[in-house]
Design a protein around this motif. Sequence first.
Motif, PDB file in Angstrom:
ATOM      1  N   ILE A   7      18.567  -6.673  -2.967  1.00 52.77           N
ATOM      2  CA  ILE A   7      17.189  -6.470  -2.515  1.00 52.77           C
ATOM      3  C   ILE A   7      17.023  -5.001  -2.135  1.00 52.77           C
ATOM      4  CG2 ILE A   7      15.450  -7.094  -0.792  1.00 52.77           C
ATOM      5  CD1 ILE A   7      16.836  -9.801  -0.542  1.00 52.77           C
ATOM      6  N   ARG A   8      15.996  -4.367  -2.659  1.00 53.16           N
ATOM      7  CA  ARG A   8      15.716  -2.962  -2.361  1.00 53.16           C
ATOM      8  C   ARG A   8      14.327  -2.837  -1.753  1.00 53.16           C
ATOM      9  NH1 ARG A   8      17.173  -0.816  -8.443  1.00 53.16           N
ATOM     10  NH2 ARG A   8      19.330  -1.613  -8.545  1.00 53.16           N
ATOM     11  N   TYR A   9      14.240  -2.010  -0.729  1.00 55.59           N
ATOM     12  CA  TYR A   9      12.942  -1.758  -0.092  1.00 55.59           C
ATOM     13  C   TYR A   9      12.762  -0.254   0.056  1.00 55.59           C
ATOM     14  CZ  TYR A   9       9.092  -1.757   3.224  1.00 55.59           C
ATOM     15  OH  TYR A   9       7.878  -1.530   3.841  1.00 55.59           O
ATOM     16  N   THR A  10      11.649   0.276  -0.453  1.00 54.07           N
ATOM     17  CA  THR A  10      11.385   1.706  -0.452  1.00 54.07           C
ATOM     18  C   THR A  10      10.025   1.979   0.173  1.00 54.07           C
ATOM     19  OG1 THR A  10      12.656   1.999  -2.492  1.00 54.07           O
ATOM     20  CG2 THR A  10      11.144   3.761  -1.889  1.00 54.07           C
ATOM     21  N   TYR A  20       7.815  11.617   5.757  1.00 54.33           N
ATOM     22  CA  TYR A  20       8.988  10.762   5.806  1.00 54.33           C
ATOM     23  C   TYR A  20       8.970   9.814   4.617  1.00 54.33           C
ATOM     24  CZ  TYR A  20       6.109   6.858   7.487  1.00 54.33           C
ATOM     25  OH  TYR A  20       5.173   5.870   7.589  1.00 54.33           O
ATOM     26  N   TYR A  21      10.149   9.416   4.174  1.00 57.70           N
ATOM     27  CA  TYR A  21      10.276   8.337   3.197  1.00 57.70           C
ATOM     28  C   TYR A  21      11.588   7.623   3.463  1.00 57.70           C
ATOM     29  CZ  TYR A  21      12.896  11.880   0.456  1.00 57.70           C
ATOM     30  OH  TYR A  21      13.777  12.863   0.045  1.00 57.70           O
ATOM     31  N   PHE A  22      11.726   6.435   2.901  1.00 61.32           N
ATOM     32  CA  PHE A  22      12.822   5.561   3.313  1.00 61.32           C
ATOM     33  C   PHE A  22      13.310   4.749   2.125  1.00 61.32           C
ATOM     34  CE2 PHE A  22      14.121   1.356   5.069  1.00 61.32           C
ATOM     35  CZ  PHE A  22      15.198   1.776   5.835  1.00 61.32           C
ATOM     36  N   ASP A  23      14.626   4.766   1.894  1.00 61.92           N
ATOM     37  CA  ASP A  23      15.261   3.951   0.864  1.00 61.92           C
ATOM     38  C   ASP A  23      16.243   2.993   1.537  1.00 61.92           C
ATOM     39  OD1 ASP A  23      14.070   5.284  -1.380  1.00 61.92           O
ATOM     40  OD2 ASP A  23      15.428   6.952  -1.033  1.00 61.92           O
ATOM     41  N   SER A  24      16.268   1.758   1.084  1.00 58.06           N
ATOM     42  CA  SER A  24      17.214   0.801   1.647  1.00 58.06           C
ATOM     43  C   SER A  24      17.571  -0.243   0.605  1.00 58.06           C
ATOM     44  CB  SER A  24      16.636   0.130   2.895  1.00 58.06           C
ATOM     45  OG  SER A  24      15.507  -0.657   2.552  1.00 58.06           O
ATOM     46  N   SER A  25      18.733  -0.851   0.810  1.00 54.26           N
ATOM     47  CA  SER A  25      19.152  -1.933  -0.092  1.00 54.26           C
ATOM     48  C   SER A  25      20.107  -2.859   0.652  1.00 54.26           C
ATOM     49  CB  SER A  25      19.833  -1.377  -1.347  1.00 54.26           C
ATOM     50  OG  SER A  25      21.044  -0.706  -1.024  1.00 54.26           O
ATOM     51  N   SER A  82       0.814  -1.210   0.000  1.00 54.34           N
ATOM     52  CA  SER A  82       0.000   0.000   0.000  1.00 54.34           C
ATOM     53  C   SER A  82       0.850   1.264   0.000  1.00 54.34           C
ATOM     54  CB  SER A  82      -0.934   0.006   1.218  1.00 54.34           C
ATOM     55  OG  SER A  82      -0.176  -0.037   2.426  1.00 54.34           O
ATOM     56  N   ASN A  83       2.011   1.230   0.655  1.00 54.28           N
ATOM     57  CA  ASN A  83       2.827   2.438   0.735  1.00 54.28           C
ATOM     58  C   ASN A  83       4.318   2.145   0.583  1.00 54.28           C
ATOM     59  OD1 ASN A  83       3.013   5.281   1.099  1.00 54.28           O
ATOM     60  ND2 ASN A  83       3.745   4.947   3.185  1.00 54.28           N
ATOM     61  N   SER A  84       4.646   0.996   0.004  1.00 54.10           N
ATOM     62  CA  SER A  84       6.050   0.642  -0.125  1.00 54.10           C
ATOM     63  C   SER A  84       6.242  -0.335  -1.269  1.00 54.10           C
ATOM     64  CB  SER A  84       6.586   0.045   1.186  1.00 54.10           C
ATOM     65  OG  SER A  84       5.865  -1.124   1.528  1.00 54.10           O
ATOM     66  N   THR A  85       7.504  -0.533  -1.644  1.00 50.54           N
ATOM     67  CA  THR A  85       7.838  -1.426  -2.753  1.00 50.54           C
ATOM     68  C   THR A  85       9.059  -2.256  -2.387  1.00 50.54           C
ATOM     69  OG1 THR A  85       7.022   0.210  -4.343  1.00 50.54           O
ATOM     70  CG2 THR A  85       8.386  -1.553  -5.209  1.00 50.54           C
ATOM     71  N   LEU A  86       8.998  -3.547  -2.698  1.00 52.86           N
ATOM     72  CA  LEU A  86      10.112  -4.474  -2.483  1.00 52.86           C
ATOM     73  C   LEU A  86      10.562  -5.003  -3.846  1.00 52.86           C
ATOM     74  CD1 LEU A  86      11.853  -6.116  -0.416  1.00 52.86           C
ATOM     75  CD2 LEU A  86      10.065  -7.872  -0.543  1.00 52.86           C
ATOM     76  N   VAL A  87      11.866  -4.869  -4.129  1.00 54.04           N
ATOM     77  CA  VAL A  87      12.424  -5.307  -5.411  1.00 54.04           C
ATOM     78  C   VAL A  87      13.590  -6.249  -5.141  1.00 54.04           C
ATOM     79  CG1 VAL A  87      13.549  -4.594  -7.556  1.00 54.04           C
ATOM     80  CG2 VAL A  87      11.771  -3.154  -6.561  1.00 54.04           C
ATOM     81  N   GLY A  88      13.611  -7.375  -5.821  1.00 58.29           N
ATOM     82  CA  GLY A  88      14.738  -8.305  -5.756  1.00 58.29           C
ATOM     83  C   GLY A  88      15.286  -8.539  -7.148  1.00 58.29           C
ATOM     84  N   LEU A  89      16.613  -8.543  -7.280  1.00 57.24           N
ATOM     85  CA  LEU A  89      17.203  -8.756  -8.602  1.00 57.24           C
ATOM     86  C   LEU A  89      18.530  -9.486  -8.493  1.00 57.24           C
ATOM     87  CD1 LEU A  89      19.766  -6.584  -9.307  1.00 57.24           C
ATOM     88  CD2 LEU A  89      17.892  -4.978  -9.152  1.00 57.24           C
ATOM     89  N   ILE A  90      18.871 -10.139  -9.579  1.00 58.06           N
ATOM     90  CA  ILE A  90      20.186 -10.748  -9.768  1.00 58.06           C
ATOM     91  C   ILE A  90      20.765 -10.142 -11.047  1.00 58.06           C
ATOM     92  CG2 ILE A  90      21.451 -12.866 -10.259  1.00 58.06           C
ATOM     93  CD1 ILE A  90      19.396 -14.372  -8.618  1.00 58.06           C
ATOM     94  N   GLN A  91      21.928  -9.516 -10.930  1.00 54.19           N
ATOM     95  CA  GLN A  91      22.526  -8.832 -12.072  1.00 54.19           C
ATOM     96  C   GLN A  91      23.909  -9.402 -12.364  1.00 54.19           C
ATOM     97  OE1 GLN A  91      24.143  -4.638 -11.862  1.00 54.19           O
ATOM     98  NE2 GLN A  91      22.336  -4.230 -13.105  1.00 54.19           N
ATOM     99  N   TYR A  92      24.043  -9.977 -13.547  1.00 56.03           N
ATOM    100  CA  TYR A  92      25.336 -10.508 -13.980  1.00 56.03           C
ATOM    101  C   TYR A  92      25.739  -9.800 -15.269  1.00 56.03           C
ATOM    102  CZ  TYR A  92      29.095 -13.692 -15.240  1.00 56.03           C
ATOM    103  OH  TYR A  92      30.323 -14.214 -15.571  1.00 56.03           O
ATOM    104  N   LYS A  93      26.918  -9.194 -15.259  1.00 56.32           N
ATOM    105  CA  LYS A  93      27.412  -8.457 -16.419  1.00 56.32           C
ATOM    106  C   LYS A  93      28.590  -9.188 -17.046  1.00 56.32           C
ATOM    107  CE  LYS A  93      26.241  -3.880 -14.554  1.00 56.32           C
ATOM    108  NZ  LYS A  93      26.793  -2.555 -14.162  1.00 56.32           N
TER     109      LYS A  93
END
Length: 206
Positions: free
Chosen positions: A35-38, A51-56, A7-18
């Motif tokens: 993993i990112r949570y905003t 307030y707002y919050f960024d994390s990884s 409702s007021n936040s987003t969770l993102v998970g990724l695997i990045q291979y270059k």
Amino acid sequence: FVTQSFSNSTLVGLIQYKYDLTQSNKETLQRLPEIRYTVNRTRISGTPWFYYFDSSATRFDRKEGSVGERIDLYPHLIADYQLGYGFVLTPRLGYRETLYSRTAGEQKLTSREIYDAGVGLNVKIAKVYKANGFWGMDAIRHQIEPGLSYEYIPHVHHQKVLPQWDSIDNIAESNNITWSLTNRLTGKYAVGEQTVKQDLMIFTLS
């Protein structure tokens, strides 16, 4: 990557291979995983403050070079004070805690703490013109937004000894005043019984 919205936040998970085609890939930094949570901007009840919050949380890996894990936590506070005559004052404050676990023969735990502060002052001046059906529009709104902002980020003395994996690991100090001038054209359309507004052009000088 995988995204889960709440409702007021987003969770993102990724695997990045270059894979670097210009040189050996042994030093190319991989995110396995991240993993990112905003938390979106949310008003603090009964106040003009938000307030707002960024994390990884990231695990950095490669065959040669510095590897390890990093947790970055970055809460913010910001306010909107309506001063009258279209003027808005926006003070803000942030605090960043970054935790590192490096793998280089033995586990090494380090951290960095840094705050930032700033304030902005802007005003919105607008005029509405009749469009008379031009491009299907009923009206065009021209808005000018001059603004001043101040940003302060202190110098972090031990930052150079931290792993340098990406831009989060090297926060530049700042003690600057900047100005900006934004021109915005917005079209007003009638779609059935509804009125729709859409930005036609946004041009900013700073």
